[in-house]
Scaffold this motif. Structure first.
Motif, PDB file in Angstrom:
ATOM      1  N   LEU A   1       0.731  -0.956  -0.127  1.00 45.89           N
ATOM      2  CA  LEU A   1      -0.270  -0.086  -0.039  1.00 45.89           C
ATOM      3  C   LEU A   1       0.762   1.317   0.179  1.00 45.89           C
ATOM      4  CD1 LEU A   1      -2.769  -1.161   2.685  1.00 45.89           C
ATOM      5  CD2 LEU A   1      -3.027  -0.615   0.246  1.00 45.89           C
ATOM      6  N   LYS A   2       2.157   1.020   0.713  1.00 50.18           N
ATOM      7  CA  LYS A   2       2.997   2.917   0.875  1.00 50.18           C
ATOM      8  C   LYS A   2       3.607   2.366  -0.786  1.00 50.18           C
ATOM      9  CE  LYS A   2       7.220   4.495   2.962  1.00 50.18           C
ATOM     10  NZ  LYS A   2       8.534   3.221   3.121  1.00 50.18           N
ATOM     11  N   THR A   3       3.520   1.793  -1.477  1.00 51.38           N
ATOM     12  CA  THR A   3       3.751   2.278  -2.560  1.00 51.38           C
ATOM     13  C   THR A   3       3.083   2.803  -3.466  1.00 51.38           C
ATOM     14  OG1 THR A   3       5.633   0.337  -2.909  1.00 51.38           O
ATOM     15  CG2 THR A   3       5.109   1.021  -5.434  1.00 51.38           C
TER      16      THR A   3
ATOM     17  N   VAL B   1       1.139   8.659  -5.523  1.00 53.93           N
ATOM     18  CA  VAL B   1      -0.141   9.166  -5.255  1.00 53.93           C
ATOM     19  C   VAL B   1       0.111  10.112  -4.885  1.00 53.93           C
ATOM     20  CG1 VAL B   1      -2.567   9.636  -4.671  1.00 53.93           C
ATOM     21  CG2 VAL B   1      -2.061   7.334  -5.219  1.00 53.93           C
ATOM     22  N   SER B   2       1.077  10.893  -3.896  1.00 60.24           N
ATOM     23  CA  SER B   2       1.330  12.296  -3.773  1.00 60.24           C
ATOM     24  C   SER B   2       2.209  12.619  -4.241  1.00 60.24           C
ATOM     25  CB  SER B   2       1.812  11.357  -2.272  1.00 60.24           C
ATOM     26  OG  SER B   2       2.342  12.994  -1.025  1.00 60.24           O
ATOM     27  N   LEU B   3       3.113  12.141  -4.812  1.00 58.46           N
ATOM     28  CA  LEU B   3       3.795  12.716  -5.232  1.00 58.46           C
ATOM     29  C   LEU B   3       3.971  13.358  -6.376  1.00 58.46           C
ATOM     30  CD1 LEU B   3       7.586  10.246  -4.925  1.00 58.46           C
ATOM     31  CD2 LEU B   3       7.028  12.741  -4.198  1.00 58.46           C
ATOM     32  N   LEU B   4       2.652  11.982  -7.556  1.00 62.66           N
ATOM     33  CA  LEU B   4       2.062  12.680  -8.806  1.00 62.66           C
ATOM     34  C   LEU B   4       1.071  14.286  -8.412  1.00 62.66           C
ATOM     35  CD1 LEU B   4       1.130   9.195 -10.114  1.00 62.66           C
ATOM     36  CD2 LEU B   4       3.293  10.642 -10.598  1.00 62.66           C
ATOM     37  N   ALA B   5       0.580  13.942  -7.054  1.00 58.13           N
ATOM     38  CA  ALA B   5       0.060  14.999  -6.904  1.00 58.13           C
ATOM     39  C   ALA B   5       0.554  16.385  -6.416  1.00 58.13           C
ATOM     40  CB  ALA B   5      -1.240  14.806  -5.723  1.00 58.13           C
ATOM     41  N   GLU B   6       1.835  16.340  -6.142  1.00 59.24           N
ATOM     42  CA  GLU B   6       2.257  17.320  -5.766  1.00 59.24           C
ATOM     43  C   GLU B   6       3.051  18.111  -7.305  1.00 59.24           C
ATOM     44  OE1 GLU B   6       5.769  16.491  -3.499  1.00 59.24           O
ATOM     45  OE2 GLU B   6       4.270  16.406  -1.673  1.00 59.24           O
ATOM     46  N   ALA B   7       4.016  16.940  -8.046  1.00 54.29           N
ATOM     47  CA  ALA B   7       3.837  17.402  -9.869  1.00 54.29           C
ATOM     48  C   ALA B   7       3.089  17.748 -10.188  1.00 54.29           C
ATOM     49  CB  ALA B   7       4.214  16.205 -10.262  1.00 54.29           C
TER      50      ALA B   7
ATOM     51  N   SER C   1      -2.220  10.612 -15.889  1.00 52.31           N
ATOM     52  CA  SER C   1      -2.564   9.259 -17.001  1.00 52.31           C
ATOM     53  C   SER C   1      -1.981   8.608 -15.482  1.00 52.31           C
ATOM     54  CB  SER C   1      -2.293   9.552 -17.870  1.00 52.31           C
ATOM     55  OG  SER C   1      -2.162   8.148 -18.117  1.00 52.31           O
ATOM     56  N   ARG C   2      -0.659   8.328 -15.124  1.00 48.70           N
ATOM     57  CA  ARG C   2       0.163   8.696 -14.164  1.00 48.70           C
ATOM     58  C   ARG C   2      -0.189   8.134 -12.834  1.00 48.70           C
ATOM     59  NH1 ARG C   2       6.145   9.760 -13.648  1.00 48.70           N
ATOM     60  NH2 ARG C   2       6.415   8.762 -12.700  1.00 48.70           N
ATOM     61  N   LEU C   3      -1.444   9.214 -12.278  1.00 48.18           N
ATOM     62  CA  LEU C   3      -2.236   9.045 -11.407  1.00 48.18           C
ATOM     63  C   LEU C   3      -2.835   8.311 -10.633  1.00 48.18           C
ATOM     64  CD1 LEU C   3      -2.408  10.693  -8.739  1.00 48.18           C
ATOM     65  CD2 LEU C   3      -3.728  12.422  -9.519  1.00 48.18           C
ATOM     66  N   THR C   4      -3.382   8.552 -12.649  1.00 45.41           N
ATOM     67  CA  THR C   4      -4.808   7.446 -13.092  1.00 45.41           C
ATOM     68  C   THR C   4      -4.461   5.568 -12.142  1.00 45.41           C
ATOM     69  OG1 THR C   4      -5.868   9.350 -14.326  1.00 45.41           O
ATOM     70  CG2 THR C   4      -6.859   7.051 -13.967  1.00 45.41           C
ATOM     71  N   ALA C   5      -3.785   5.628 -12.869  1.00 49.93           N
ATOM     72  CA  ALA C   5      -2.757   4.139 -12.896  1.00 49.93           C
ATOM     73  C   ALA C   5      -2.546   3.774 -11.741  1.00 49.93           C
ATOM     74  CB  ALA C   5      -1.437   4.103 -14.091  1.00 49.93           C
ATOM     75  N   GLU C   6      -1.821   4.652 -10.734  1.00 47.77           N
ATOM     76  CA  GLU C   6      -1.564   4.221  -9.449  1.00 47.77           C
ATOM     77  C   GLU C   6      -2.632   4.106  -8.656  1.00 47.77           C
ATOM     78  OE1 GLU C   6       1.051   3.266  -8.397  1.00 47.77           O
ATOM     79  OE2 GLU C   6       2.797   4.011 -10.094  1.00 47.77           O
ATOM     80  N   ALA C   7      -3.936   5.309  -8.947  1.00 50.23           N
ATOM     81  CA  ALA C   7      -5.133   4.987  -8.369  1.00 50.23           C
ATOM     82  C   ALA C   7      -6.074   3.515  -8.435  1.00 50.23           C
ATOM     83  CB  ALA C   7      -6.479   5.653  -8.871  1.00 50.23           C
TER      84      ALA C   7
ATOM     85  N   SER D   1       6.756  -9.036 -11.806  1.00 50.45           N
ATOM     86  CA  SER D   1       5.649  -8.719 -11.676  1.00 50.45           C
ATOM     87  C   SER D   1       5.123  -7.744 -11.252  1.00 50.45           C
ATOM     88  CB  SER D   1       5.397  -9.696  -9.496  1.00 50.45           C
ATOM     89  OG  SER D   1       5.289 -11.290 -10.010  1.00 50.45           O
ATOM     90  N   ARG D   2       6.450  -6.726 -11.205  1.00 50.95           N
ATOM     91  CA  ARG D   2       5.953  -5.424 -10.594  1.00 50.95           C
ATOM     92  C   ARG D   2       5.401  -5.054 -12.317  1.00 50.95           C
ATOM     93  NH1 ARG D   2       5.982  -4.418  -6.045  1.00 50.95           N
ATOM     94  NH2 ARG D   2       7.228  -4.999  -4.211  1.00 50.95           N
ATOM     95  N   ARG D   3       6.516  -5.185 -12.951  1.00 47.22           N
ATOM     96  CA  ARG D   3       6.492  -4.794 -14.659  1.00 47.22           C
ATOM     97  C   ARG D   3       4.893  -5.081 -15.020  1.00 47.22           C
ATOM     98  NH1 ARG D   3      11.047  -6.943 -15.012  1.00 47.22           N
ATOM     99  NH2 ARG D   3       9.468  -8.274 -17.147  1.00 47.22           N
ATOM    100  N   THR D   4       4.504  -6.664 -15.107  1.00 43.58           N
ATOM    101  CA  THR D   4       2.900  -6.649 -15.099  1.00 43.58           C
ATOM    102  C   THR D   4       1.694  -6.035 -13.977  1.00 43.58           C
ATOM    103  OG1 THR D   4       3.370  -9.030 -14.347  1.00 43.58           O
ATOM    104  CG2 THR D   4       3.610  -8.506 -16.357  1.00 43.58           C
ATOM    105  N   GLY D   5       2.205  -5.417 -13.126  1.00 46.81           N
ATOM    106  CA  GLY D   5       0.916  -4.802 -12.574  1.00 46.81           C
ATOM    107  C   GLY D   5       0.479  -5.958 -11.030  1.00 46.81           C
ATOM    108  N   GLY D   6       1.613  -6.892 -10.923  1.00 51.43           N
ATOM    109  CA  GLY D   6       0.996  -8.102 -10.118  1.00 51.43           C
ATOM    110  C   GLY D   6       0.951  -8.071  -8.596  1.00 51.43           C
ATOM    111  N   THR D   7       0.145  -8.231  -7.802  1.00 57.58           N
ATOM    112  CA  THR D   7       0.302  -7.540  -6.724  1.00 57.58           C
ATOM    113  C   THR D   7       0.111  -8.993  -5.395  1.00 57.58           C
ATOM    114  OG1 THR D   7      -2.430  -8.972  -6.028  1.00 57.58           O
ATOM    115  CG2 THR D   7      -1.996  -6.558  -6.885  1.00 57.58           C
ATOM    116  N   GLY D   8       0.701 -10.746  -5.995  1.00 57.67           N
ATOM    117  CA  GLY D   8       1.433 -11.111  -5.383  1.00 57.67           C
ATOM    118  C   GLY D   8       0.445 -12.573  -4.590  1.00 57.67           C
ATOM    119  N   LEU D   9      -1.076 -11.816  -5.044  1.00 66.01           N
ATOM    120  CA  LEU D   9      -2.299 -11.935  -3.687  1.00 66.01           C
ATOM    121  C   LEU D   9      -3.050 -12.760  -5.062  1.00 66.01           C
ATOM    122  CD1 LEU D   9      -3.324  -9.266  -1.830  1.00 66.01           C
ATOM    123  CD2 LEU D   9      -2.457 -11.470  -1.124  1.00 66.01           C
ATOM    124  N   GLY D  10      -3.476 -13.234  -6.868  1.00 64.83           N
ATOM    125  CA  GLY D  10      -3.903 -13.613  -7.092  1.00 64.83           C
ATOM    126  C   GLY D  10      -3.918 -15.484  -6.983  1.00 64.83           C
TER     127      GLY D  10
END
Length: 395
Positions: free
Chosen positions: A161-163, A168-174, A190-196, A327-336
């Motif tokens: 959750l921290k990542t 989101v916080s950094l992109l909002a400031e940007a 666009s990046r903010l939407t992806a992180e959300a 997993s990071r590149r594909t957006g995996g959460t490790g919970l599937g």
């Protein structure tokens, strides 16, 4: 002194002598009993029966660590009557109990029967006589494992959750800093939407996993496997097209299981999603169904990177990833896969895995088959039963 006085005096002297002799006899018997208790190696009455009835591993040992009585649960650790207590740590607990009446320690003991593995046990030793010690060993391996999983889950959830939250916080400031540059605002938005979206997906999966582990989930409807596969394939059609992977469906149709359609769709969908994500462009992913001895098997096969044998033991753990970078590149959460395991388990089934590095993986979901919904028209139910009989004769 007349004869009466002499008789009374003799009677008094006899009583005193008799009392003294009685006291001496009692003292001698008591001394004998104490000496016998000190030197006796016999288990006191009732203790052996209590030890035999205990669910925990328990033994009674003497000063030479010989086992005089043992419970059935102690046998897998090699503790049987007539043997000697093994291991210096265990003997140290006995020595402490002999000096201080009782002692307690947490140790790892090796099982000698299958599965031959080290188990974490709490050992309590209590002196029950000058030469006998009762040792009780409670196996806490599973409790410790569950506690470790809970700690790992909290730590991993916080990290995951921290990542996105930090992003989101950094992109909002940007976005605020680039307010005068519409092009940069669009990129950051666009990046903010992806992180959300990533944060929402992670939260949803954690909630799904929590629901699957709750006690109030009781699947009670007839579910069409055809409908489950159709929904799962449609949900991941865009992912397959984007990755250049072809998903091929085959096998038996018209099968039903008892359960929750949405949960099963999500579970099968997770397997299909993983197969697509870990397959190279141009590869095929196979999804098949078969009926084996009253069990519906849904098989998802890919020809991707495969899973190493060391990782196969942990692949169904929450947040565990065999390939962290991918997993990071594909957006995996490790919970599937953890969701798949719990979903199938709650439906009375199991998940099997076959995989070889470089050759791909095959996940097989096995669920108890059912006759199908009771509200089917009678003619369709009759046709279905006839078809099943025909299939059995053919087999």
């Amino acid at each position: 002194m007349d004869s009466t006085q002499l008789a009374l005096l003799a009677l008094l002297a006899g009583a005193i002598i008799g009392g003294a002799i009685t006291v001496l006899v009692v003292v001698a018997l008591d001394a004998r009993d104490r000496a016998h208790a000190v030197t006796s190696l016999s288990v006191p009455d009732g203790v052996r029966e209590v030890v035999h009835a205990m669910d925990d591993a328990a033994v009674v040992v003497d000063n030479s660590y010989h086992v005089l009585a043992a419970s059935g649960a102690a046998v897998p650790f090699g503790f049987t009557e007539g043997t000697t207590l093994p291991g210096e740590p265990l003997r140290e607990v006995v020595r402490h109990a002999r000096a201080a009446d009782s002692s307690r320690e947490t140790l790892r003991l090796q099982r000698v029967t299958a599965p031959a593995e080290a188990r974490l046990v709490v050992v309590r030793a209590t002196r029950i006589s000058p030469r006998l010690i009762l040792v009780v060993m409670r196996d806490i391996t599973e409790r410790e494992r569950v506690e470790q999983m809970r700690r790992d889950f909290v730590a991993n959830t916080s990290h995951e959750l921290k990542t996105p939250v930090g992003a989101v916080s950094l992109l909002a400031e940007a976005i605020e800093s680039a307010a005068d540059d519409p092009e940069q605002v669009r990129i950051f938005a666009s990046r903010l939407t992806a992180e959300a979206s990533r944060l929402a997906a992670l939260t949803a999966r954690i909630m799904n996993l929590s629901r699957l582990q709750s006690d109030d989930l009781s699947p009670d409807a007839d579910v069409s496997i055809d409908e489950v596969l159709t929904a799962a394939l449609e949900a991941h059609a865009l992912q397959a097209a984007s990755a250049g992977v072809t998903v091929v469906r085959g096998g038996k149709r018209g099968l039903y299981v008892r359960g929750d359609a949405q949960i099963l769709t999500d579970a099968i969908g997770n397997l299909i999603s993983n197969a697509i994500a870990y397959s190279p462009a141009g590869a095929d992913v196979g999804v098949g169904v078969r009926l084996v001895d009253g069990v519906v098997e849904v098989v998802v096969t890919d020809r991707g990177i495969g899973i190493a044998p060391a990782d196969q033991e942990r692949i169904f753990e929450r947040f565990y990833r065999a390939d962290q970078a991918r997993s990071r590149r594909t957006g995996g959460t490790g919970l599937g896969l953890s969701i798949v395991k719990h979903a199938v388990s709650r439906h009375g089934g199991e998940v099997r895995l076959w995989s070889r590095p470089g050759r791909g993986s095959t996940f097989t979901v096995r669920l108890p088959a059912t006759e199908g919904p009771a509200d089917l028209p009678r003619d369709k139910r009759d046709k279905k039963k006839k078809k099943k009989k025909k299939d059995k004769r053919a087999a």
